[in-house]
Design an enzyme around this catalytic site. Structure first.
Site, PDB file in Angstrom:
ATOM      1  N   ASP A   8       0.853  -1.257   0.116  1.00  0.00           N
ATOM      2  CA  ASP A   8       0.111  -0.211   0.030  1.00  0.00           C
ATOM      3  C   ASP A   8       0.831   1.010  -0.037  1.00  0.00           C
ATOM      4  OD1 ASP A   8      -2.838   1.092   0.385  1.00  0.00           O
ATOM      5  OD2 ASP A   8      -1.819   2.161   1.718  1.00  0.00           O
ATOM      6  N   GLU A  10       0.550   5.639   0.386  1.00  0.00           N
ATOM      7  CA  GLU A  10       0.058   6.833   0.410  1.00  0.00           C
ATOM      8  C   GLU A  10       0.618   8.012  -0.580  1.00  0.00           C
ATOM      9  OE1 GLU A  10      -2.471   6.945   2.247  1.00  0.00           O
ATOM     10  OE2 GLU A  10      -2.500   4.926   2.935  1.00  0.00           O
ATOM     11  N   HIS A 143      -5.743   4.488   6.451  1.00  0.00           N
ATOM     12  CA  HIS A 143      -4.949   5.448   5.545  1.00  0.00           C
ATOM     13  C   HIS A 143      -3.642   5.759   6.001  1.00  0.00           C
ATOM     14  CE1 HIS A 143      -8.991   6.022   3.689  1.00  0.00           C
ATOM     15  NE2 HIS A 143      -9.488   6.642   4.577  1.00  0.00           N
ATOM     16  N   ASP A 148      -2.853  -0.495   6.102  1.00  0.00           N
ATOM     17  CA  ASP A 148      -3.576  -0.483   5.016  1.00  0.00           C
ATOM     18  C   ASP A 148      -2.967  -1.954   4.426  1.00  0.00           C
ATOM     19  OD1 ASP A 148      -5.367   1.467   5.556  1.00  0.00           O
ATOM     20  OD2 ASP A 148      -4.772   2.768   3.953  1.00  0.00           O
TER      21      ASP A 148
END
Length: 929
Positions: A8, A10, A143, A148
């Protein structure tokens, strides 16, 4: 496949070429067990967007010592190795990672979003956090990259583990569908299917048939009987002081206005009257009509029908209000929710489609989702699914339809049919909930759609005129005709496989003629709608948001409206001839079918599907002719579309009042019409005329206005600016510069927490692009309708945020419910007058002028007042709410009609002044200390 790396990222945005990675998280899973993890912040090229700060909780200071991405690439690639990558929308993360690394990643991808859409098709949201809650997967923080990634890994393992408890034949069918879909998950499902077949070798495939659960036996249709008046006392025993609600529900509060409304409903029921009741926000109007409705239905054995306009209110009634009443002691009743037939899946059509040998990849993926849902649902109602527009054509292939229904000849009809079950539930119910469209379908077909009913309650009644305009009109377009031709083409392909022993040469000749005629229709559709598109592009006046409308009518019409060009008129003729010729060939094929085919259920289904196609073809030709030839007096005709969407041909009644009076209000029954916004300047006259109630005797109508229980004088500061010029006075650019500056300053005074209502998408975008960076610098997140997401998602984000400003148009003026301090300021940029060049509005204004009236005062002002009241109502949703409503349209104080807007609001005082004075007032009001 239980060894993988869950990934994951961001990021600062959605573009892998221009936005930055700010955090990476990876979890290595070997043989189903987490063995290692990797996490690192990544230094971005600039400040974080406010939206990302709110979403992740990260701040710019957190990245002072973070490494640049290039320095950690070797660690990342070493950690991943050649293991497959798993993640939620994993292609997004893979693309960002590949762009940052400067080369493609060869690893296989397994998307948990795709997996969840297949295995949890009816989840209310397919966001990672929501899916984990549903699946019982623990989530620490949302998040953030590592959390995540770990959630994605755990969700995948949980979903695949649950799959082993699924019926073997369902997993086997899923495996085949995912192979046709070209899904990466196919080998995984195939392996699990093989394991299940080995585990249960004696279990036959295909033994369980999904469908509706059995209902209690019906006692037959209700018998007509003399009606007896219901007692207000009985109703007050439920909602009144020391009533059952107050006694059993600790948080329930007695509201005098609610009981006043209930008394009016009881009176209307007992006296067979039509009741208009405007109930302000917080009255609790739904319970005020539900209690008398149930008492009436139980006492008189007569069904009560309740209609709503929005899904939100329908769900409130069904999931909140009715269950609340059902839990009361000694208050038993039956309720049903009924929708239009095409909302329900048809099992016959489903199994016929599944039996087809090959499916296109997109269709196979849709059918995989539907297969899982079909073994979970008890309603067969498509609202349990999220079906995007591009998949709607697949739903049309399996939904219930009246022309294609075999009725009692269908093996599913008696026990499994979803639509039949919904119909039977409605027949057994005391109270039936429907929407306005279904009500109008029923009255338009001489009450052939709904079970018989007595009293009628129409909530959100201010929408009735517009819904009737839409529903009692006609619409057709290229996609509708093409969908019919595609469906009939598939039926012809099936018929080609049929072996016919009687006159096979004649059969083949008829089939070839039909296939050729279908292609001729397809060509004709393409030519006509491309001509319409070019004509619209040259002649139409662009309306808001890139859409256009182009009105047309018969030659020499009294309003001087243009008629279709001769070339288009000729091509319309060609299409009508081609559709009807093709339809005649289908009729001949259907007749031959009945001669040569053995009448089994499957054969009856083929014949019925042909009959349905023929009926739809006739309906399409008739609609196209009605609209294209402007055949109906009292209708307005126009083209509607945009450069990116299908062109629609539309017709609508100019005055729906007489139609509603004849079809809906002429029957002798009690009718309650209610809303928070029915009156204008204290009068129901506009609403009465708009829906045809002026054609009824005055003494048949009762009226009641109920104030909201909220203390608006203490809760709301209403301000109207008197120094903002109109766009025509300043010029477009200067006007948007001015209102952008004012909106910015007011939003800062409110600390964000502001909803700005626009009447134009174009103005919304102009202001949005002027202020986006300015708000970023103030750590305020700006959300724009159709710029940052859908209405539902934006409202959710607004509620989750703290310093957030939301720009909304059209649909944001009503139905947005944001109680509490999250929303403290509503700014109305302009008074919500309907554009006078919109076809229906223009035609209505012309009709009023021909009758000697003033369209602006008689039609546009009342419409605008009702929408204005809706916009004002967004602010106060709870007794504890407090805030300011600011109107930036100086016409409100400069024009004489402004008093009608002020008099229609529940506040008795307001402030008029310059925008600088208003800014000071708002700041003081919202920051009293």
């Amino acid at each position: 496949m239980f060894s993988f790396v869950a990934l994951d990222l961001e990021t600062t945005g959605l573009d892998c070429w221009s936005d930055d990675i700010i955090e990476i998280g990876m979890v290595k899973v070997i043989d189903g067990q987490e063995r290692d993890f990797f996490q690192s912040l990544v230094r971005p090229g600039g400040p974080l967007p406010v939206k990302i700060k709110q979403l992740t909780g990260l701040k710019d200071d957190d990245f002072q010592s973070a490494p640049l991405f290039q320095t950690i690439i070797p660690k990342i690639l070493t950690f991943i190795g050649d293991l497959p990558l798993v993640g939620h929308n994993i292609k997004f993360d893979r693309d960002f990672l590949a762009a940052a690394c400067g080369h493609q990643l060869p690893n296989d991808l397994y998307d948990t979003l795709e997996l969840a859409r297949i295995l949890q098709p009816s989840a209310p949201s397919h966001r990672l956090g929501e899916l984990c809650k549903i699946a019982g997967v623990e989530v620490n923080v949302e998040h953030r990259a590592l959390d995540d990634a770990r959630s994605s890994a755990r969700l995948m393992l949980k979903l695949l583990s649950n799959l082993t408890d699924t019926e073997p034949e369902v997993v086997w069918q899923l495996s085949h569908l995912l192979r046709e879909a070209g899904s990466a998950w196919h080998p995984v499902f195939q392996e699990i299917s093989n394991q299940l077949l080995k585990k249960f070798p004696d279990k036959k495939l295909g033994q369980r048939i999904p469908g509706a659960p059995p209902l209690e036996p019906t006692t037959g249709d209700r018998q007509k009987q003399d009606k007896t008046a219901i007692s207000l006392t009985d109703c007050l025993n439920i909602l009144g002081p020391q009533g059952a609600m107050e006694s059993t529900m600790p948080r329930f509060q007695y509201r005098p206005q609610q009981c006043d409304m209930m008394g009016e409903v009881v009176k209307a029921f007992n006296e067979d009257k039509i009741l208009l009741v405007e109930a302000g926000t917080g009255t609790g109007k739904s319970l005020a009509y539900l209690v008398p409705a149930i008492v009436w239905a139980r006492q008189n054995d007569e069904r009560v029908l309740i209609t709503t306009h929005t899904i939100n209110l329908q769900e409130q009634l069904w999931h909140k209000d009715l269950p609340l009443l059902a839990n009361l002691p000694d208050f038993e009743f039956k309720a049903a929710l009924m929708k239009g037939r095409s909302n329900y899946l048809c099992l016959r059509r489903w199994f016929a489609l599944m039996a087809e040998p090959n499916h296109q990849p997109e269709e196979a993926h849709f059918l995989a989702r539907l297969l899982v849902w079909l073994h979970q649902t008890i309603t067969g109602d498509k609202s349990e699914l999220f079906i995007p527009y591009q998949e709607s054509e697949y739903w049309y292939r399996v939904c219930s339809e009246s022309d294609g229904c075999l009725g009692s000849r269908c093996r599913f009809f008696a026990e499994k049919c979803f639509f039949a079950a919904a119909r039977r539930a409605a027949e057994q119910a005391d109270v039936v909930i429907v929407n306005h469209s279904l009500l109008l379908s029923d009255v338009n077909t001489d009450n052939m759609v709904l079970p018989s009913y007595g009293p009628l309650i129409i909530d959100e009644a201010h929408h009735l005129e517009n819904t009737a305009t839409e529903h009692l009109g006609y619409t057709s377009g290229r996609s509708e005709v093409s969908r019919w031709l595609t469906a009939t083409g598939r039926q012809l392909q099936k018929l080609e496989q049929l072996v016919v022993s009687v006159d096979p040469e004649g059969w083949q000749k008829l089939l070839k003629q039909s296939i050729a005629a279908k292609q001729t229709c397809m060509d004709s559709v393409t030519v006509l709608f491309e001509m319409l598109h070019r004509w619209a592009g040259q002649s139409a006046v662009n309306s808001d948001f890139g859409r256009y409308n182009l009105r047309f009518d018969r030659p020499e019409n009294p309003d001087g409206v243009c008629s279709l060009p001769l070339a288009i008129d000729t091509e319309l003729d060609n299409l009508l001839v081609n559709i009807r010729t093709f339809n005649q060939l289908l009729i001949k094929l259907s007749a031959r079918l009945e001669e040569v085919i053995t009448l089994t259920e499957d054969a009856a289904g083929v014949i019925k599907d042909m009959a349905s196609a023929i009926s739809l073809g006739q309906e399409l030709a008739n609609k196209l002719e009605f609209i294209g030839r402007s055949q109906g007096d009292g209708y307005v005709y126009w083209l509607e579309g945009s450069s990116e969407t299908d062109i629609l041909l539309r017709a609508a009644p100019i005055d729906v009042g007489p139609l509603l009076q004849e079809k809906l209000f002429s029957a002798k029954r009690p009718v309650v019409l209610t809303s928070a916004t029915l009156s204008v300047n204290g009068s129901f006259d506009y609403f009465i005329k708009s829906i045809g109630l002026d054609l009824l005797p005055k003494d048949s109508i009762n009226e009641k206005q109920l104030d909201s229980p909220f203390n608006y004088s203490e809760q709301v500061l209403l301000c109207a600016a008197r120094d903002i010029p109109q766009p025509g006075d300043l010029g477009d650019k200067a006007y948007h510069d001015v209102i952008s500056s004012i909106i910015y300053r007011l939003s800062l005074a409110a600390g964000g927490r502001t909803l700005v209502l626009f009447t134009s998408h174009r103005s919304l975008r102009e202001v949005y692009h002027r202020l986006k960076e300015d708000f970023e610098e103030q750590d305020i997140c700006l959300l724009g309708h159709e710029l940052d997401g859908s209405r539902g998602r934006l409202v959710e984000q607004f509620k989750e945020g703290h310093r957030t400003v939301l720009f909304g148009a059209a649909s944001f003026w009503e139905g947005v419910d944001i109680p509490g301090e999250t929303l403290s300021c509503v700014i109305i940029v302009k008074l919500p007058f309907s554009p006078p060049n919109q076809p229906v509005v223009e035609a209505r204004l012309q009709r009023i002028a021909r009758q000697g009236g003033n369209g602006f005062h008689d039609y546009q002002i009342p419409q605008a007042v009702i929408k204005f009241k809706q916009g004002f109502g967004r602010l106060i949703r709870d007794p504890e709410d407090k805030g300011a409503v600011v109107i930036l349209d100086s016409r409100l104080v400069e024009k004489r009609y402004g008093v009608k807007f002020f008099n229609s609001l529940p506040v008795t005082e307001h402030f008029r002044g310059s925008w600088q004075q208003i800014l000071s007032k708002v700041y003081t009001w919202l920051n009293p200390n």
